[in-house]
Enzyme design. Structure first.
Site, PDB file in Angstrom:
ATOM      1  N   LYS A  92      -3.763   0.433  -0.147  1.00 47.47           N
ATOM      2  CA  LYS A  92      -4.485   1.007  -1.294  1.00 47.47           C
ATOM      3  C   LYS A  92      -3.633   2.050  -2.013  1.00 47.47           C
ATOM      4  O   LYS A  92      -3.519   2.047  -3.231  1.00 47.47           O
ATOM      5  CB  LYS A  92      -5.784   1.700  -0.839  1.00 47.47           C
ATOM      6  CG  LYS A  92      -6.727   0.853  -0.034  1.00 47.47           C
ATOM      7  CD  LYS A  92      -7.967   1.635   0.385  1.00 47.47           C
ATOM      8  CE  LYS A  92      -7.716   2.794   1.330  1.00 47.47           C
ATOM      9  NZ  LYS A  92      -7.237   2.407   2.683  1.00 47.47           N
TER      10      LYS A  92
ATOM     11  N   ARG B  33     -16.217   6.532   0.788  1.00 51.34           N
ATOM     12  CA  ARG B  33     -16.020   5.960   2.117  1.00 51.34           C
ATOM     13  C   ARG B  33     -17.324   5.840   2.890  1.00 51.34           C
ATOM     14  O   ARG B  33     -17.316   5.385   4.032  1.00 51.34           O
ATOM     15  CB  ARG B  33     -15.105   6.884   2.901  1.00 51.34           C
ATOM     16  CG  ARG B  33     -13.735   6.325   3.186  1.00 51.34           C
ATOM     17  CD  ARG B  33     -12.979   7.442   3.834  1.00 51.34           C
ATOM     18  NE  ARG B  33     -11.854   7.040   4.575  1.00 51.34           N
ATOM     19  CZ  ARG B  33     -10.613   7.066   4.091  1.00 51.34           C
ATOM     20  NH1 ARG B  33     -10.385   7.419   2.865  1.00 51.34           N
ATOM     21  NH2 ARG B  33      -9.615   6.748   4.872  1.00 51.34           N
TER      22      ARG B  33
HETATM   23  P1  AP5 Z   1      -0.575   2.553   2.304  1.00 48.14           P
HETATM   24  O1  AP5 Z   1      -0.465   2.167   0.858  1.00 48.14           O
HETATM   25  O2  AP5 Z   1      -0.177   3.929   2.703  1.00 48.14           O
HETATM   26  O3  AP5 Z   1      -2.016   2.155   2.850  1.00 48.14           O
HETATM   27  P2  AP5 Z   1      -3.444   2.790   2.581  1.00 48.14           P
HETATM   28  O4  AP5 Z   1      -4.411   1.683   2.426  1.00 48.14           O
HETATM   29  O5  AP5 Z   1      -3.373   3.794   1.469  1.00 48.14           O
HETATM   30  O6  AP5 Z   1      -3.668   3.469   3.983  1.00 48.14           O
HETATM   31  P3  AP5 Z   1      -4.107   4.928   4.455  1.00 48.14           P
HETATM   32  O7  AP5 Z   1      -3.887   4.932   5.932  1.00 48.14           O
HETATM   33  O8  AP5 Z   1      -3.454   6.023   3.660  1.00 48.14           O
HETATM   34  O9  AP5 Z   1      -5.557   4.909   4.144  1.00 48.14           O
HETATM   35  P4  AP5 Z   1      -6.608   5.671   4.869  1.00 48.14           P
HETATM   36  O10 AP5 Z   1      -7.744   5.224   4.073  1.00 48.14           O
HETATM   37  O11 AP5 Z   1      -6.764   5.518   6.309  1.00 48.14           O
HETATM   38  O12 AP5 Z   1      -6.086   7.182   4.804  1.00 48.14           O
HETATM   39  P5  AP5 Z   1      -6.394   8.330   3.780  1.00 48.14           P
HETATM   40  O13 AP5 Z   1      -5.132   8.998   3.506  1.00 48.14           O
HETATM   41  O14 AP5 Z   1      -7.234   7.850   2.665  1.00 48.14           O
HETATM   42  O15 AP5 Z   1       0.311   1.484   3.133  1.00 48.14           O
HETATM   43  C1  AP5 Z   1       0.446   1.611   4.526  1.00 48.14           C
HETATM   44  C2  AP5 Z   1       1.903   1.266   4.926  1.00 48.14           C
HETATM   45  O16 AP5 Z   1       2.156  -0.103   4.605  1.00 48.14           O
HETATM   46  C3  AP5 Z   1       2.973   2.074   4.179  1.00 48.14           C
HETATM   47  O17 AP5 Z   1       4.028   2.338   5.049  1.00 48.14           O
HETATM   48  C4  AP5 Z   1       3.435   1.146   3.036  1.00 48.14           C
HETATM   49  O18 AP5 Z   1       4.784   1.377   2.695  1.00 48.14           O
HETATM   50  C5  AP5 Z   1       3.244  -0.217   3.683  1.00 48.14           C
HETATM   51  N1  AP5 Z   1       2.836  -1.249   2.716  1.00 48.14           N
HETATM   52  C6  AP5 Z   1       1.961  -1.123   1.682  1.00 48.14           C
HETATM   53  N2  AP5 Z   1       1.806  -2.297   1.054  1.00 48.14           N
HETATM   54  C7  AP5 Z   1       2.594  -3.191   1.725  1.00 48.14           C
HETATM   55  C8  AP5 Z   1       2.862  -4.588   1.559  1.00 48.14           C
HETATM   56  N3  AP5 Z   1       2.278  -5.313   0.585  1.00 48.14           N
HETATM   57  N4  AP5 Z   1       3.711  -5.192   2.430  1.00 48.14           N
HETATM   58  C9  AP5 Z   1       4.297  -4.471   3.436  1.00 48.14           C
HETATM   59  N5  AP5 Z   1       4.088  -3.153   3.637  1.00 48.14           N
HETATM   60  C10 AP5 Z   1       3.241  -2.522   2.790  1.00 48.14           C
HETATM   61  O19 AP5 Z   1      -7.334   9.268   4.686  1.00 48.14           O
HETATM   62  C11 AP5 Z   1      -6.840  10.001   5.786  1.00 48.14           C
HETATM   63  C12 AP5 Z   1      -7.976  10.779   6.433  1.00 48.14           C
HETATM   64  O20 AP5 Z   1      -8.537  11.725   5.493  1.00 48.14           O
HETATM   65  C13 AP5 Z   1      -9.173   9.940   6.887  1.00 48.14           C
HETATM   66  O21 AP5 Z   1      -8.975   9.366   8.170  1.00 48.14           O
HETATM   67  C14 AP5 Z   1     -10.295  10.995   6.862  1.00 48.14           C
HETATM   68  O22 AP5 Z   1     -10.223  11.840   7.974  1.00 48.14           O
HETATM   69  C15 AP5 Z   1      -9.951  11.807   5.639  1.00 48.14           C
HETATM   70  N6  AP5 Z   1     -10.580  11.269   4.414  1.00 48.14           N
HETATM   71  C16 AP5 Z   1      -9.939  10.737   3.320  1.00 48.14           C
HETATM   72  N7  AP5 Z   1     -10.817  10.349   2.406  1.00 48.14           N
HETATM   73  C17 AP5 Z   1     -12.055  10.630   2.908  1.00 48.14           C
HETATM   74  C18 AP5 Z   1     -13.371  10.432   2.427  1.00 48.14           C
HETATM   75  N8  AP5 Z   1     -13.607   9.854   1.221  1.00 48.14           N
HETATM   76  N9  AP5 Z   1     -14.394  10.843   3.199  1.00 48.14           N
HETATM   77  C19 AP5 Z   1     -14.191  11.440   4.394  1.00 48.14           C
HETATM   78  N10 AP5 Z   1     -12.965  11.633   4.920  1.00 48.14           N
HETATM   79  C20 AP5 Z   1     -11.906  11.235   4.175  1.00 48.14           C
END
Ligand code: AP5
Length: 218
Positions: free
Chosen positions: A13, A88
């Site tokens: 994402k 979320r």
């Molecule tokens: P990446 O693009 O980083 O993936 P992502 O879907 O953004 O994954 P996240 O882990 O960041 O999402 P998340 O929802 O768990 O974490 P967030 O930061 O929102 O890609 C992942 C990897 O794959 C990278 O290395 C990239 O290079 C690679 N890649 C991408 N596309 C690729 C492809 N096509 N082919 C190969 N490789 C590829 O949240 C973190 C924490 O914050 C949560 O756990 C929670 O505690 C808190 N939080 C955040 N938002 C909320 C909310 N709305 N409510 C409550 N808590 C929240």
């Protein structure tokens, strides 16, 4: 262009939100990035959020909703935005609808990224992130030009605390329990589009922009 990018941790994402933001000149609003910035700066919000994030749990709705309300009120969001990682939970989605309604707007589309489980594990375990500018890399799929250093700002890359194996499992469980219900929520409101998120970053981007173009979002 008012978009929500939905999907399990690691589906790509954030990577695609960066690309869409750059291509269409709309801000990416990532609650994960905003929370990590607050943790880094040791703000009261960051201190309150840190333990939940490190454990792979969600930060309380009230905290996140307040943060998003403030961010969407900023001038750069007036003509659209890409929400990455928000909403979320169903209460977050309901509050988002109220925020947008009060501003006289609504969501255009919710994109649900779909990637096989084994691929998600590979993506998360190899991810490296920049603690200064939040740029994201992957040791195999998107390596930085100089090993271990951020292409954008030169900072030493790190592995996120929540990208450890046990925390990844917790995050995937939390996703299934609390976030996956949003798929039906947005489908019922005729806003949902599923997107195959497998394949290279470039091929996913092409698929995504074609899908958006089909809805007149260009
Ligand atoms: P990446 O693009 O980083 O993936 P992502 O879907 O953004 O994954 P996240 O882990 O960041 O999402 P998340 O929802 O768990 O974490 P967030 O930061 O929102 O890609 C992942 C990897 O794959 C990278 O290395 C990239 O290079 C690679 N890649 C991408 N596309 C690729 C492809 N096509 N082919 C190969 N490789 C590829 O949240 C973190 C924490 O914050 C949560 O756990 C929670 O505690 C808190 N939080 C955040 N938002 C909320 C909310 N709305 N409510 C409550 N808590 C929240």
């Amino acid at each position: 262009m008012r978009l929500v990018f939905l999907g399990a941790p690691g589906v790509g994402k954030g990577t695609q939100a960066d690309r869409v933001a750059a291509r269409f000149h709309r801000p990416k609003v990532s609650t994960g990035d905003l929370l990590r910035e607050a943790v880094k700066n040791k703000t009261p919000l960051g201190l309150a959020a840190k333990s939940a994030m490190d454990a792979g749990e969600l930060v309380p709705d009230t905290v996140v909703i307040g943060m998003v309300r403030e961010r969407l009120a900023e001038p750069d969001c007036a003509n659209g935005f890409i929400l990455d990682g928000f909403p979320r939970t169903v209460p977050q989605a309901e509050e988002l609808a109220k925020i947008l309604k009060a501003a006289g707007t609504r969501l255009d589309r919710v994109i649900n990224f779909q990637v096989p489980h084994e691929e998600i594990l590979k993506r998360l375990s190899g991810r490296r992130s920049c603690p200064r500018c939040q740029a994201v890399f992957h040791v195999d799929f998107a390596p930085p030009r100089k090993p271990g250093l951020c292409d954008r700002c030169g900072e030493q890359l790190i592995q996120r605390n929540d990208d450890r194996k046990e925390t990844i499992e917790a995050r995937l469980r939390v996703y299934e329990e609390q976030t996956a219900p949003l798929i039906a929520y947005y489908d019922q409101r005729r806003l949902l589009s599923n997107l195959d998120g497998s394949g290279s970053v470039e091929s996913v981007h092409e698929r995504l922009t074609a899908l958006l173009a089909g809805f007149g979002l260009t």
